[in-house]
Design an enzyme around this catalytic site. Structure first.
Site, mmCIF file in Angstrom:
data_model
loop_
_atom_site.group_PDB
_atom_site.id
_atom_site.type_symbol
_atom_site.label_atom_id
_atom_site.label_comp_id
_atom_site.label_asym_id
_atom_site.label_seq_id
_atom_site.Cartn_x
_atom_site.Cartn_y
_atom_site.Cartn_z
ATOM 1 C CG HIS A 5 13.035 19.069 -5.774
ATOM 2 N ND1 HIS A 5 11.853 19.593 -6.250
ATOM 3 C CD2 HIS A 5 13.787 20.141 -5.411
ATOM 4 C CE1 HIS A 5 11.896 20.922 -6.183
ATOM 5 N NE2 HIS A 5 13.066 21.283 -5.680
ATOM 6 C CG HIS A 39 12.941 22.483 -1.047
ATOM 7 N ND1 HIS A 39 13.282 23.791 -0.782
ATOM 8 C CD2 HIS A 39 12.815 22.390 -2.392
ATOM 9 C CE1 HIS A 39 13.349 24.468 -1.912
ATOM 10 N NE2 HIS A 39 13.077 23.640 -2.913
HETATM 11 P P1 AMP Z 1 12.990 25.087 -5.673
HETATM 12 O O1 AMP Z 1 13.102 25.704 -7.024
HETATM 13 O O2 AMP Z 1 13.943 23.933 -5.484
HETATM 14 O O3 AMP Z 1 13.062 26.106 -4.562
HETATM 15 O O4 AMP Z 1 11.568 24.412 -5.628
HETATM 16 C C1 AMP Z 1 10.491 24.892 -4.913
HETATM 17 C C2 AMP Z 1 9.368 23.938 -5.157
HETATM 18 O O5 AMP Z 1 8.360 24.215 -4.222
HETATM 19 C C3 AMP Z 1 8.752 24.045 -6.544
HETATM 20 O O6 AMP Z 1 8.848 22.792 -7.188
HETATM 21 C C4 AMP Z 1 7.306 24.441 -6.265
HETATM 22 O O7 AMP Z 1 6.405 23.823 -7.129
HETATM 23 C C5 AMP Z 1 7.123 23.984 -4.839
HETATM 24 N N1 AMP Z 1 6.140 24.717 -4.067
HETATM 25 C C6 AMP Z 1 6.023 26.062 -3.944
HETATM 26 N N2 AMP Z 1 4.995 26.375 -3.118
HETATM 27 C C7 AMP Z 1 4.487 25.183 -2.706
HETATM 28 C C8 AMP Z 1 3.410 24.827 -1.834
HETATM 29 N N3 AMP Z 1 2.659 25.750 -1.226
HETATM 30 N N4 AMP Z 1 3.155 23.514 -1.640
HETATM 31 C C9 AMP Z 1 3.894 22.583 -2.238
HETATM 32 N N5 AMP Z 1 4.913 22.847 -3.064
HETATM 33 C C10 AMP Z 1 5.206 24.137 -3.301
#
Ligand code: AMP
Ligand code: ZN
Length: 142
Positions: free
Chosen positions: A102, A100
């Site tokens: 950001h 993903h």
């Molecule tokens: P990462 O540390 O790059 O894996 O970031 C994962 C991101 O996913 C974090 O910023 C979380 O806040 C976000 N996240 C986790 N669960 C959800 C969800 N159900 N819907 C939207 N964002 C999410």
């Protein structure tokens, strides 16, 4: 689709998400714990863990979506700029193992820092060391 993957569940509609964009190969939705208003995650529909796991066409599609969305997000929340980045692998802070990107809106005077803040310190490498690393990277692609 991967069982137990929260982002696969959002892509399939099994879990709710604030979707802001979707096309044949990518979906974008608001981060549930935003670093700023408009903080958006861009994902491939197919489950791939890391950037390097995506086939070329999927990687292109993910970046195309980021490219399309950045101005829309900046307009929507009246941001001055955005940081765009991937936590690629657990050691780099990746928590959700579905690749993903950001998109984090930035605002004049918001007190945030540039993407360089991911490192604890700056490496002091001389020109020979940089040249050796560059050669290693070039030959790794052969
Ligand atoms: P990462 O540390 O790059 O894996 O970031 C994962 C991101 O996913 C974090 O910023 C979380 O806040 C976000 N996240 C986790 N669960 C959800 C969800 N159900 N819907 C939207 N964002 C999410
Ligand atoms: Zn997934």
């Amino acid at each position: 689709m991967s069982e137990d993957c929260i982002f696969c569940a959002i892509v399939s509609g099994d879990q709710p998400g604030h979707v802001v964009y979707e096309d044949d190969s990518t979906v974008a939705f608001l981060d549930a714990n935003p670093l700023a208003p408009g903080h958006t995650l861009v994902v491939p529909r197919d489950h791939h863990e890391r950037v390097q796991d995506m086939p070329d066409d999927v990687a292109r599609d993910v970046f195309r979506t980021i490219h399309r969305l950045v101005p829309r997000i900046e307009d929507a929340v009246d941001a001055d700029a955005t940081n765009v980045g991937f936590n690629n692998g657990e050691t780099a802070g990746q928590v959700v193992p579905h690749v993903h990107g950001h998109v984090v809106p930035r605002f004049e005077g918001d007190g945030g820092r540039p993407i360089h803040a991911v490192a604890a310190s700056q490496e002091d490498l001389d020109d020979d060391e940089l040249a050796a690393i560059a050669e290693d990277v070039r030959s790794a692609g052969e």
